[in-house]
Design a protein around this motif. Structure first.
Motif, short mmCIF file in Angstrom:
data_model
loop_
_atom_site.label_atom_id
_atom_site.label_comp_id
_atom_site.label_asym_id
_atom_site.label_seq_id
_atom_site.Cartn_x
_atom_site.Cartn_y
_atom_site.Cartn_z
N SER A 41 0.83 -1.20 0.00
CA SER A 41 0.00 0.00 0.00
C SER A 41 0.87 1.26 0.00
O SER A 41 0.53 2.25 -0.65
CB SER A 41 -0.97 0.00 1.18
OG SER A 41 -0.30 0.09 2.40
N ALA A 42 2.01 1.21 0.70
CA ALA A 42 2.93 2.35 0.68
C ALA A 42 3.47 2.54 -0.73
O ALA A 42 3.57 3.67 -1.23
CB ALA A 42 4.07 2.14 1.67
N GLY A 43 3.80 1.44 -1.39
CA GLY A 43 4.27 1.52 -2.77
C GLY A 43 3.21 2.08 -3.69
O GLY A 43 3.49 2.91 -4.57
N LEU A 44 1.97 1.66 -3.50
CA LEU A 44 0.87 2.19 -4.32
C LEU A 44 0.64 3.67 -4.04
O LEU A 44 0.36 4.44 -4.96
CB LEU A 44 -0.42 1.39 -4.07
CG LEU A 44 -0.42 -0.04 -4.60
CD1 LEU A 44 -1.67 -0.77 -4.15
CD2 LEU A 44 -0.31 -0.05 -6.11
N ARG A 45 0.77 4.07 -2.79
CA ARG A 45 0.62 5.49 -2.46
C ARG A 45 1.71 6.30 -3.14
O ARG A 45 1.46 7.37 -3.70
CB ARG A 45 0.66 5.71 -0.94
CG ARG A 45 -0.65 5.40 -0.25
CD ARG A 45 -0.66 5.91 1.20
NE ARG A 45 0.37 5.32 2.04
CZ ARG A 45 0.23 4.17 2.71
NH1 ARG A 45 -0.91 3.51 2.66
NH2 ARG A 45 1.20 3.71 3.45
N ASN A 46 2.94 5.78 -3.14
CA ASN A 46 4.04 6.46 -3.82
C ASN A 46 3.77 6.55 -5.32
O ASN A 46 4.03 7.58 -5.94
CB ASN A 46 5.37 5.75 -3.57
CG ASN A 46 5.85 5.92 -2.13
OD1 ASN A 46 5.46 6.85 -1.45
ND2 ASN A 46 6.69 5.01 -1.69
N ASP A 47 3.27 5.46 -5.89
CA ASP A 47 2.94 5.46 -7.32
C ASP A 47 1.85 6.50 -7.61
O ASP A 47 1.92 7.21 -8.61
CB ASP A 47 2.46 4.08 -7.78
CG ASP A 47 3.59 3.05 -7.77
OD1 ASP A 47 4.77 3.44 -7.65
OD2 ASP A 47 3.27 1.85 -7.88
N LEU A 48 0.87 6.58 -6.74
CA LEU A 48 -0.22 7.53 -6.93
C LEU A 48 0.31 8.97 -6.88
O LEU A 48 -0.06 9.81 -7.69
CB LEU A 48 -1.31 7.32 -5.87
CG LEU A 48 -2.52 8.23 -5.95
CD1 LEU A 48 -3.24 8.05 -7.28
CD2 LEU A 48 -3.46 7.94 -4.80
N VAL A 49 1.18 9.25 -5.94
CA VAL A 49 1.77 10.58 -5.84
C VAL A 49 2.57 10.89 -7.10
O VAL A 49 2.48 11.98 -7.66
CB VAL A 49 2.67 10.69 -4.58
CG1 VAL A 49 3.52 11.95 -4.61
CG2 VAL A 49 1.82 10.66 -3.32
N THR A 50 3.33 9.91 -7.59
CA THR A 50 4.11 10.09 -8.82
C THR A 50 3.20 10.39 -10.00
O THR A 50 3.48 11.29 -10.80
CB THR A 50 4.96 8.83 -9.10
OG1 THR A 50 5.81 8.59 -7.98
CG2 THR A 50 5.80 9.00 -10.35
N VAL A 51 2.11 9.66 -10.11
CA VAL A 51 1.16 9.88 -11.20
C VAL A 51 0.54 11.27 -11.09
O VAL A 51 0.41 11.98 -12.10
CB VAL A 51 0.08 8.77 -11.22
CG1 VAL A 51 -1.08 9.14 -12.13
CG2 VAL A 51 0.69 7.45 -11.63
N ARG A 52 0.16 11.66 -9.91
CA ARG A 52 -0.44 12.99 -9.72
C ARG A 52 0.55 14.09 -10.11
O ARG A 52 0.17 15.08 -10.74
CB ARG A 52 -0.90 13.17 -8.28
CG ARG A 52 -2.16 12.42 -7.97
CD ARG A 52 -2.58 12.63 -6.54
NE ARG A 52 -3.85 11.97 -6.29
CZ ARG A 52 -4.32 11.73 -5.08
NH1 ARG A 52 -3.64 12.11 -4.01
NH2 ARG A 52 -5.47 11.12 -4.92
N LEU A 53 1.81 13.94 -9.71
CA LEU A 53 2.81 14.93 -10.08
C LEU A 53 3.01 14.99 -11.59
O LEU A 53 3.13 16.07 -12.17
CB LEU A 53 4.15 14.62 -9.39
CG LEU A 53 4.21 14.87 -7.89
CD1 LEU A 53 5.53 14.37 -7.31
CD2 LEU A 53 4.01 16.34 -7.58
#
Length: 111
Positions: A41-53
């Motif tokens: 889930s931490a990895g997915l959160r990081n991926d989500l932040v990367t996508v948003r940026l």
């Protein structure tokens, strides 16, 4: 206390120890699963932040490109307007290309 009683107590103790050992193993597996899910889930959160940026970056790039195109359209429109024939001061505007409707009177009788 008979030998049978001692054996039963020893068997019960062994069974209890085995059950406790099983519960401990299950508990360790559950902790491992929980940690694994937390990492995922931490990895997915990081991926989500990367996508948003990346979306923000792309939006900015698109806005900049639209602004460039808008400026270019303005310059082209201005350049085309500058190429249009103009009448000297005090004279009527020259007619445009034939059939373009420039300079024609609408109320004039045909032919």
């Amino acid at each position: 206390m008979t030998t049978t009683d001692v054996r039963e107590e020893a068997g019960a103790a062994t069974t209890a120890e085995a059950m406790e050992s099983r519960f401990d193993a299950i508990d360790r597996k559950l902790v491992d699963i929980d940690l694994n899910l937390e990492r995922r889930s931490a990895g997915l959160r990081n991926d989500l932040v990367t996508v948003r940026l990346r979306i923000v970056e792309l939006r900015e790039q698109v806005q900049e490109r639209l602004l460039q195109l808008d400026r270019r359209l303005y310059r082209l429109t201005r350049d085309v307007a500058a190429l249009q024939p103009r009448a000297p001061a005090g004279e009527p505007a020259p007619a445009g290309p034939p059939g373009a409707g420039h300079g024609e009177r609408r109320d004039a009788a045909p032919g």
